[in-house]
Design an enzyme around this catalytic site. Structure first.
Site, PDB file in Angstrom:
ATOM      1  N   GLY A  48     106.605  51.022  66.935  1.00 46.00           N
ATOM      2  CA  GLY A  48     105.309  51.016  67.286  1.00 46.00           C
ATOM      3  C   GLY A  48     104.553  52.518  67.645  1.00 46.00           C
ATOM      4  O   GLY A  48     103.287  52.702  67.230  1.00 46.00           O
ATOM      5  N   GLU A 102     105.761  55.803  74.161  1.00 46.88           N
ATOM      6  CA  GLU A 102     105.782  54.263  73.975  1.00 46.88           C
ATOM      7  C   GLU A 102     104.150  53.888  73.459  1.00 46.88           C
ATOM      8  O   GLU A 102     103.479  54.480  73.991  1.00 46.88           O
ATOM      9  CB  GLU A 102     106.147  53.655  75.180  1.00 46.88           C
ATOM     10  N   ASP A 103     104.263  52.951  72.755  1.00 44.09           N
ATOM     11  CA  ASP A 103     102.899  52.097  72.283  1.00 44.09           C
ATOM     12  C   ASP A 103     102.351  51.789  73.319  1.00 44.09           C
ATOM     13  O   ASP A 103     101.147  51.826  73.414  1.00 44.09           O
ATOM     14  CB  ASP A 103     103.006  51.534  70.695  1.00 44.09           C
ATOM     15  N   ASP A 106     103.856  46.418  78.056  1.00 44.01           N
ATOM     16  CA  ASP A 106     103.165  44.930  78.332  1.00 44.01           C
ATOM     17  C   ASP A 106     104.047  44.360  79.614  1.00 44.01           C
ATOM     18  O   ASP A 106     103.794  44.450  80.692  1.00 44.01           O
ATOM     19  CB  ASP A 106     103.663  44.234  76.820  1.00 44.01           C
ATOM     20  N   LYS A 134      99.052  47.287  79.709  1.00 47.30           N
ATOM     21  CA  LYS A 134      98.572  45.899  80.064  1.00 47.30           C
ATOM     22  C   LYS A 134      99.216  45.224  81.265  1.00 47.30           C
ATOM     23  O   LYS A 134      99.918  44.539  81.235  1.00 47.30           O
ATOM     24  CB  LYS A 134      99.247  44.969  78.834  1.00 47.30           C
ATOM     25  N   PHE A 155      96.528  40.254  72.851  1.00 48.17           N
ATOM     26  CA  PHE A 155      97.308  40.624  71.797  1.00 48.17           C
ATOM     27  C   PHE A 155      96.482  41.639  70.906  1.00 48.17           C
ATOM     28  O   PHE A 155      95.532  41.230  70.340  1.00 48.17           O
ATOM     29  CB  PHE A 155      97.791  39.498  71.181  1.00 48.17           C
ATOM     30  N   ASP A 162     102.001  46.014  65.346  1.00 48.18           N
ATOM     31  CA  ASP A 162     102.037  45.002  64.015  1.00 48.18           C
ATOM     32  C   ASP A 162     101.691  43.479  64.720  1.00 48.18           C
ATOM     33  O   ASP A 162     101.951  43.273  65.949  1.00 48.18           O
ATOM     34  CB  ASP A 162     103.293  44.956  63.374  1.00 48.18           C
ATOM     35  N   ARG A 168     100.363  47.794  60.924  1.00 47.31           N
ATOM     36  CA  ARG A 168     100.547  48.872  61.499  1.00 47.31           C
ATOM     37  C   ARG A 168     100.033  50.273  60.947  1.00 47.31           C
ATOM     38  O   ARG A 168      99.793  51.222  61.791  1.00 47.31           O
ATOM     39  CB  ARG A 168     101.993  49.137  61.310  1.00 47.31           C
TER      40      ARG A 168
END
Ligand code: 5GP
Length: 178
Positions: A48, A102-103, A106, A134, A155, A162, A168
């Site tokens: 990601g 990191e993307d 969560d 998040k 989400f 993705d 992506r």
């Protein structure tokens, strides 16, 4: 509102590519300031993070190295809770200033596992830079020093993220439409 369909779900743009680039410039400026003359090793977490890593790196003006690692634990729109092993870390990180890229953080389980894996390898320092946070979903405390956006519990797809393998390549970030 511009919407797209991926598999069975509708998504609407929530963070435009211009906003992303602007915030990445801000994060890069913070890293340029904090790591001047330190030559950090950036570790991108695939898949990601690839767009974030590329755009962040273009805005760094310090000496730095880049390497990529991978976990695979995420399927569909819910974290499975099974965090697999870290693969791809081949070089020594002993004595290095590490910045994990990191993307999205969560539940925080991936970053927790990453820290647990690399801390015993004796780096000089470790910081986390995540494009997105998040916070409502955090299950374990993780200190993220650098972040571009904080979002509610939704989400998202696009800009490297993705939905079951698709999306992506989208240059903007999209929210799932209820
Ligand atoms: P965590 O371990 O913090 O729960 O999750 C980390 C990984 O889950 C992220 O690197 C990302 O790949 C995936 N993930 C978490 N939230 C989202 C989301 O909203 N959309 C997408 N596409 N992936 C997410």
């Amino acid at each position: 509102m511009s919407t797209i369909k991926i598999h069975d779900k509708l998504f609407a743009v929530s963070i435009t590519q211009n906003m992303i680039q602007e915030e990445i410039k801000r994060v890069a400026a913070e890293i340029n300031r904090d790591y001047k003359n330190k030559r950090p090793l950036m570790i991108g977490v695939l898949n990601g993070s690839f767009m974030f890593v590329a755009d962040l790196m273009k805005n760094l003006n310090i000496e730095c190295n880049i390497s990529f690692v991978k976990f695979s634990s995420y399927e569909g729109t819910e974290t499975t809770g099974n965090i697999n092993q870290l693969i791809g870390l081949t070089e020594s990180i002993e004595g290095r200033d590490i910045i994990i890229l990191e993307d999205i953080v969560d539940t925080g389980l991936t970053m927790h596992k990453m820290l647990e894996t690399i801390t015993p390898l004796n780096p000089k320092s470790i910081a986390i830079a995540s494009l997105i946070l998040k916070p409502a979903r955090l299950k374990v405390p993780v200190y993220v020093k650098y972040s571009a956006f904080t979002i509610p519990d939704r989400f998202i797809v696009g800009y490297g993220l993705d939905y079951d393998g698709l999306g992506r390549n989208l240059p903007d970030i999209y929210d799932a439409v209820e």
